[in-house]
Write a protein that holds these residues in place. Structure first.
Motif, PDB file in Angstrom:
ATOM      1  N   LYS A  76       0.820  -1.210   0.000  1.00  0.00           N
ATOM      2  CA  LYS A  76       0.000   0.000   0.000  1.00  0.00           C
ATOM      3  C   LYS A  76       0.857   1.265   0.000  1.00  0.00           C
ATOM      4  N   SER A  77       1.917   1.288   0.813  1.00  0.00           N
ATOM      5  CA  SER A  77       2.744   2.487   0.912  1.00  0.00           C
ATOM      6  C   SER A  77       3.487   2.772  -0.391  1.00  0.00           C
ATOM      7  N   GLN A  78       3.938   1.726  -1.076  1.00  0.00           N
ATOM      8  CA  GLN A  78       4.627   1.909  -2.350  1.00  0.00           C
ATOM      9  C   GLN A  78       3.704   2.526  -3.392  1.00  0.00           C
ATOM     10  N   LYS A  79       2.478   2.048  -3.435  1.00  0.00           N
ATOM     11  CA  LYS A  79       1.521   2.592  -4.396  1.00  0.00           C
ATOM     12  C   LYS A  79       1.090   4.011  -4.019  1.00  0.00           C
ATOM     13  N   GLU A  80       1.088   4.314  -2.734  1.00  0.00           N
ATOM     14  CA  GLU A  80       0.746   5.670  -2.296  1.00  0.00           C
ATOM     15  C   GLU A  80       1.847   6.650  -2.653  1.00  0.00           C
ATOM     16  N   GLU A  81       3.105   6.272  -2.377  1.00  0.00           N
ATOM     17  CA  GLU A  81       4.237   7.172  -2.592  1.00  0.00           C
ATOM     18  C   GLU A  81       4.605   7.309  -4.065  1.00  0.00           C
ATOM     19  N   GLY A  82       4.293   6.276  -4.853  1.00  0.00           N
ATOM     20  CA  GLY A  82       4.602   6.302  -6.274  1.00  0.00           C
ATOM     21  C   GLY A  82       5.597   5.227  -6.645  1.00  0.00           C
ATOM     22  N   ALA A  83       5.257   4.423  -7.632  1.00  0.00           N
ATOM     23  CA  ALA A  83       6.133   3.338  -8.056  1.00  0.00           C
ATOM     24  C   ALA A  83       5.884   3.016  -9.524  1.00  0.00           C
ATOM     25  N   ALA A  84       6.951   2.602 -10.199  1.00  0.00           N
ATOM     26  CA  ALA A  84       6.855   2.127 -11.582  1.00  0.00           C
ATOM     27  C   ALA A  84       7.130   0.637 -11.582  1.00  0.00           C
ATOM     28  N   LEU A  85       6.204  -0.134 -12.093  1.00  0.00           N
ATOM     29  CA  LEU A  85       6.334  -1.587 -12.159  1.00  0.00           C
ATOM     30  C   LEU A  85       6.567  -1.978 -13.614  1.00  0.00           C
ATOM     31  N   ILE A  86       7.711  -2.600 -13.879  1.00  0.00           N
ATOM     32  CA  ILE A  86       8.083  -2.969 -15.248  1.00  0.00           C
ATOM     33  C   ILE A  86       8.070  -4.484 -15.383  1.00  0.00           C
ATOM     34  N   ASP A  87       7.236  -4.971 -16.260  1.00  0.00           N
ATOM     35  CA  ASP A  87       7.105  -6.404 -16.526  1.00  0.00           C
ATOM     36  C   ASP A  87       7.706  -6.686 -17.901  1.00  0.00           C
ATOM     37  N   ILE A  88       8.901  -7.293 -17.913  1.00  0.00           N
ATOM     38  CA  ILE A  88       9.601  -7.586 -19.163  1.00  0.00           C
ATOM     39  C   ILE A  88       9.288  -9.019 -19.564  1.00  0.00           C
ATOM     40  N   GLY A  89       8.484  -9.180 -20.599  1.00  0.00           N
ATOM     41  CA  GLY A  89       8.074 -10.495 -21.048  1.00  0.00           C
ATOM     42  C   GLY A  89       8.829 -10.941 -22.282  1.00  0.00           C
ATOM     43  N   ASP A  90       8.393 -12.047 -22.854  1.00  0.00           N
ATOM     44  CA  ASP A  90       9.063 -12.642 -24.005  1.00  0.00           C
ATOM     45  C   ASP A  90       9.002 -11.739 -25.234  1.00  0.00           C
ATOM     46  N   SER A  91       7.848 -11.121 -25.468  1.00  0.00           N
ATOM     47  CA  SER A  91       7.712 -10.239 -26.636  1.00  0.00           C
ATOM     48  C   SER A  91       6.940  -8.967 -26.312  1.00  0.00           C
ATOM     49  N   LEU A  92       6.789  -8.704 -25.003  1.00  0.00           N
ATOM     50  CA  LEU A  92       5.999  -7.557 -24.577  1.00  0.00           C
ATOM     51  C   LEU A  92       6.561  -7.028 -23.263  1.00  0.00           C
ATOM     52  N   THR A  93       6.705  -5.725 -23.175  1.00  0.00           N
ATOM     53  CA  THR A  93       7.099  -5.090 -21.918  1.00  0.00           C
ATOM     54  C   THR A  93       6.014  -4.114 -21.495  1.00  0.00           C
ATOM     55  N   GLU A  94       5.548  -4.260 -20.252  1.00  0.00           N
ATOM     56  CA  GLU A  94       4.503  -3.394 -19.711  1.00  0.00           C
ATOM     57  C   GLU A  94       5.081  -2.521 -18.614  1.00  0.00           C
ATOM     58  N   ILE A  95       4.764  -1.252 -18.655  1.00  0.00           N
ATOM     59  CA  ILE A  95       5.144  -0.321 -17.600  1.00  0.00           C
ATOM     60  C   ILE A  95       3.859   0.200 -16.963  1.00  0.00           C
ATOM     61  N   SER A  96       3.709  -0.048 -15.670  1.00  0.00           N
ATOM     62  CA  SER A  96       2.526   0.395 -14.940  1.00  0.00           C
ATOM     63  C   SER A  96       2.962   1.362 -13.854  1.00  0.00           C
ATOM     64  N   ILE A  97       2.392   2.562 -13.869  1.00  0.00           N
ATOM     65  CA  ILE A  97       2.726   3.601 -12.905  1.00  0.00           C
ATOM     66  C   ILE A  97       1.625   3.677 -11.847  1.00  0.00           C
ATOM     67  N   PHE A  98       2.049   3.634 -10.579  1.00  0.00           N
ATOM     68  CA  PHE A  98       1.107   3.757  -9.469  1.00  0.00           C
ATOM     69  C   PHE A  98       1.443   5.008  -8.669  1.00  0.00           C
ATOM     70  N   SER A  99       0.421   5.754  -8.304  1.00  0.00           N
ATOM     71  CA  SER A  99       0.585   6.920  -7.443  1.00  0.00           C
ATOM     72  C   SER A  99      -0.729   7.186  -6.738  1.00  0.00           C
ATOM     73  N   GLY A 100      -0.631   7.729  -5.536  1.00  0.00           N
ATOM     74  CA  GLY A 100      -1.848   7.981  -4.772  1.00  0.00           C
ATOM     75  C   GLY A 100      -2.614   6.727  -4.449  1.00  0.00           C
ATOM     76  N   GLY A 101      -1.930   5.570  -4.503  1.00  0.00           N
ATOM     77  CA  GLY A 101      -2.553   4.304  -4.144  1.00  0.00           C
ATOM     78  C   GLY A 101      -3.223   3.562  -5.285  1.00  0.00           C
ATOM     79  N   VAL A 102      -3.228   4.160  -6.495  1.00  0.00           N
ATOM     80  CA  VAL A 102      -3.947   3.541  -7.609  1.00  0.00           C
ATOM     81  C   VAL A 102      -3.106   3.562  -8.889  1.00  0.00           C
TER      82      VAL A 102
END
Length: 246
Positions: A200-226
Motif C-alpha cells: 500500500k505504501s509503495q503505491k501511495e508514494e509512487g512506483a513504476a512496475l516494469i514487466d519484461i516479457g518474451d515479446s511484450l514489456t509493460e510499464i505500470s505507474i502507481f501513485s496515490g494508491g492507484v
C-alpha cells in the motif's frame, strides 16, 4: 472487503512464453493459501495477442488439467489476464448534482458519479475493462479520497479508464470456453501485478512496475494508491540484436 466465508479463486495468465494457472483459498480472516500452481510453454500467443486459437486453447486446457490434478477440483470462474497493445487508458471526469443547499454524500451517490464519469464515447470496437477512481471533489473542494458522509451540493470524480479491443476480449473468452472453463473476469496484467507485488505504501508514494516479457514489456505507474499510467511496448525477440548494433 471482509468475506463471510472462505472462497477459492483461480487465476490464469496466458503469456507469450508460458501459460500459468494458480488456485488459492482466501479465508474469511484475510488468510491466503496457494492450493496449486501449474504451467505450460505457450503456443499460439504473441505480444499478448492470440494468433492461433487452436494452439492457445490446447495449452490452456493442459495447464488447467494439471492444476485440477494438483488440487483435486475443477477450476471454476477464472480470473484471466489481458495484455497487449490493444489495451489503452484515458482519463474522464463526471459530476452529479446532490441538493441546492447540500446534503450528506451516500454510497449510491458515489456509484452514480463514477458511472457518469465512465459514460464516455467509445468506438464500436472497444470495451471498458477497468474503471479506476483517482479522486472525488465535493463542491469546490478537490482531491477527496472518500467523500462518504461529507455534505455537498454536487459531487464529481476523476476516473482512469482502461479499454481494450472487443475482439481481443472475445478471443480470450472463446479460448477459455473452448478449453471447457468459464471466465469470471478479465483483468489487466499490470493491475494484477501491482496488487501482488506492491504494498500500500509503495503505491501511495509512487512506483513504476516494469514487466519484461518474451515479446511484450509493460510499464505500470502507481501513485496515490492507484494505477495512474500505463505503457505497453511490443517487440520481436529475434530482432533485438539488430536494435542494439554498435
Amino acid at each position: 472487503m471482509r468475506l463471510k466465508k472462505d472462497i477459492i479463486v483461480t487465476g490464469l495468465d496466458i503469456g507469450s512464453s508460458k501459460t500459468t494457472a494458480v488456485s488459492a483459498r482466501i479465508g474469511s480472516g484475510g488468510t491466503f493459501e496457494v492450493l496449486g500452481v501449474a504451467a505450460q510453454p505457450s503456443k499460439g500467443v504473441s505480444r499478448g495477442m492470440l494468433v492461433d486459437l487452436g494452439e492457445a486453447t490446447d495449452v490452456v486446457s493442459k495447464t488447467l488439467r494439471k492444476l485440477r490434478e494438483k488440487t483435486g477440483r475443477k477450476p471454476e470462474k477464472l480470473y484471466v489476464n489481458i495484455s497487449g497493445q490493444t489495451v489503452k487508458a484515458s482519463r474522464s471526469v463526471g459530476m452529479i448534482p446532490l441538493a441546492l443547499r447540500g446534503r450528506e454524500v451516500v454510497r449510491p451517490d458515489m456509484d452514480r458519479c463514477v458511472t457518469a464519469a465512465s459514460t464516455i464515447h467509445l468506438p464500436f470496437d472497444r470495451e471498458i475493462i477497468h474503471r479506476i477512481v483517482h479522486n472525488f471533489s465535493v463542491d469546490d473542494q478537490p482531491w477527496i479520497k472518500n467523500p462518504l458522509g461529507l455534505y455537498a451540493s454536487r459531487l464529481s470524480c476523476e476516473v482512469y479508464i482502461l479499454t481494450a479491443d472487443v475482439n481481443h476480449i472475445q478471443s480470450i473468452y472463446k479460448c477459455v470456453n473452448d478449453a471447457g472453463y468459464d471466465v469470471r473476469e478479465i483483468v489487466f496484467t499490470g493491475l494484477a501485478d501491482g496488487a501482488i507485488l506492491l504494498d500500500k505504501s509503495q503505491k501511495e508514494e509512487g512506483a513504476a512496475l516494469i514487466d519484461i516479457g518474451d515479446s511484450l514489456t509493460e510499464i505500470s505507474i502507481f501513485s496515490g494508491g492507484v494505477l495512474s499510467g500505463i505503457d505497453i511496448i511490443a517487440f520481436e525477440p529475434g530482432n533485438l540484436k539488430d536494435d542494439f548494433k554498435m
